[in-house]
Design a protein around this motif. Structure first.
Motif, PDB file in Angstrom:
ATOM      1  N   GLU A 146       0.811  -1.218   0.000  1.00 58.97           N
ATOM      2  CA  GLU A 146       0.000   0.000   0.000  1.00 58.97           C
ATOM      3  C   GLU A 146       0.848   1.274   0.000  1.00 58.97           C
ATOM      4  N   HIS A 147       2.143   1.136   0.144  1.00 60.47           N
ATOM      5  CA  HIS A 147       3.002   2.312   0.273  1.00 60.47           C
ATOM      6  C   HIS A 147       2.992   3.141  -1.017  1.00 60.47           C
ATOM      7  N   PRO A 148       2.793   4.444  -0.933  1.00 63.83           N
ATOM      8  CA  PRO A 148       2.772   5.287  -2.134  1.00 63.83           C
ATOM      9  C   PRO A 148       4.115   5.263  -2.868  1.00 63.83           C
ATOM     10  N   ALA A 149       4.041   5.403  -4.179  1.00 62.18           N
ATOM     11  CA  ALA A 149       5.258   5.378  -4.998  1.00 62.18           C
ATOM     12  C   ALA A 149       5.945   6.739  -5.048  1.00 62.18           C
ATOM     13  N   ALA A 150       5.190   7.815  -4.893  1.00 59.39           N
ATOM     14  CA  ALA A 150       5.762   9.155  -4.985  1.00 59.39           C
ATOM     15  C   ALA A 150       6.766   9.396  -3.856  1.00 59.39           C
ATOM     16  N   PRO A 151       7.836  10.148  -4.104  1.00 61.18           N
ATOM     17  CA  PRO A 151       8.834  10.438  -3.056  1.00 61.18           C
ATOM     18  C   PRO A 151       8.188  11.117  -1.848  1.00 61.18           C
ATOM     19  N   HIS A 152       8.613  10.718  -0.651  1.00 59.27           N
ATOM     20  CA  HIS A 152       8.049  11.288   0.570  1.00 59.27           C
ATOM     21  C   HIS A 152       8.920  10.903   1.759  1.00 59.27           C
ATOM     22  N   MET A 153       8.645  11.550   2.893  1.00 60.68           N
ATOM     23  CA  MET A 153       9.202  11.123   4.176  1.00 60.68           C
ATOM     24  C   MET A 153       8.172  10.224   4.843  1.00 60.68           C
ATOM     25  N   TYR A 154       8.637   9.085   5.318  1.00 62.13           N
ATOM     26  CA  TYR A 154       7.757   8.090   5.922  1.00 62.13           C
ATOM     27  C   TYR A 154       7.924   8.110   7.432  1.00 62.13           C
ATOM     28  N   LEU A 155       6.839   8.379   8.146  1.00 59.27           N
ATOM     29  CA  LEU A 155       6.843   8.343   9.607  1.00 59.27           C
ATOM     30  C   LEU A 155       6.438   6.943  10.039  1.00 59.27           C
ATOM     31  N   PHE A 156       7.413   6.148  10.456  1.00 55.28           N
ATOM     32  CA  PHE A 156       7.131   4.780  10.883  1.00 55.28           C
ATOM     33  C   PHE A 156       6.493   4.773  12.264  1.00 55.28           C
ATOM     34  N   THR A 157       7.104   5.475  13.217  1.00 52.97           N
ATOM     35  CA  THR A 157       6.527   5.531  14.566  1.00 52.97           C
ATOM     36  C   THR A 157       6.783   6.882  15.214  1.00 52.97           C
ATOM     37  N   ILE A 158       5.855   7.267  16.052  1.00 57.32           N
ATOM     38  CA  ILE A 158       6.023   8.400  16.954  1.00 57.32           C
ATOM     39  C   ILE A 158       5.297   8.024  18.240  1.00 57.32           C
TER      40      ILE A 158
END
Length: 205
Positions: A116-128
């Motif tokens: 499901e992860h988007p293909a467009a470049p981005h910063m991914y927040l795994f956990t906070i």
């Protein structure tokens, strides 16, 4: 990225992997999706610690606020694949500390999230997350803002999977919008895929 950390927040180092795992585990101890995967909260510290040690410390960005709060980020272009040895350590934790089927559910959830992860470049927040005793003090905002502001300065979107409906309002207040809901596995509570378009930094034209 030019990440400007406020007082009290520091970049985590390789030796902080266990602390990152412990803080994150306490933050996710009552999380619906993670409890469905693991079956208990005792499995979470070694699993999140291993993911910090194997992926987010060497290949991403991790921040700590003393022993009270932590975040794990990665750029979408950075591989989040585990080596065979790292996968074995993760599966061992799931099999020895998790409830029956935890390893299968955990690996399946990882595959679902990757699909499901988007293909467009981005910063991914795994956990906070924060320790329970630190909740309600504005620490979540302090933890999330530095990378969001840095992403804004570079016109980079951000993405996350929200595993707890109680946190939806927090993410919306920081500019995230729901993309879709998807299951981490058969019968699992939904994950909420959320996307944030970059904002124009204050004071810019």
């Amino acid at each position: 990225m030019d990440i400007q950390l406020p007082e009290g927040l520091r970049p985590a180092t390789a030796r902080d992997w266990k602390q990152l795992g412990d803080i994150t585990a306490e933050a996710f101890a009552e999380d619906p999706v993670n409890l469905w995967i693991f079956g208990n909260a005792q499995t979470m510290p070694p699993v999140f610690g291993e993911l910090a040690r194997s992926i987010y410390l060497p290949r991403g960005l991790c921040h700590l606020h003393g022993d009270t709060g932590a975040t794990m980020w990665a750029h979408s272009a950075q591989s989040r694949e585990l080596s065979i040895l790292q996968t074995m350590r993760l599966v061992w934790s799931l099999m020895t500390k998790g409830e029956k089927g935890a390893a299968k559910r955990g690996l399946g959830a990882g595959e679902a999230m990757a699909r499901e992860h988007p293909a467009a470049p981005h910063m991914y927040l795994f956990t906070i997350g924060t320790r329970k005793a630190a909740r309600g003090q504005g620490l979540g905002k302090k933890l999330i803002r530095p990378v969001l502001e840095a992403a804004d300065r570079t016109s980079l979107p951000c993405y996350l999977e929200n595993s707890n409906p109680a946190n939806t309002g927090f993410y919306i207040s920081h500019g995230f919008e729901r993309m879709k809901l998807f299951e981490p596995g058969p019968g699992g509570p939904p994950l909420e895929a959320m996307w944030r378009e970059p904002r124009q930094p204050l004071g810019s034209e």
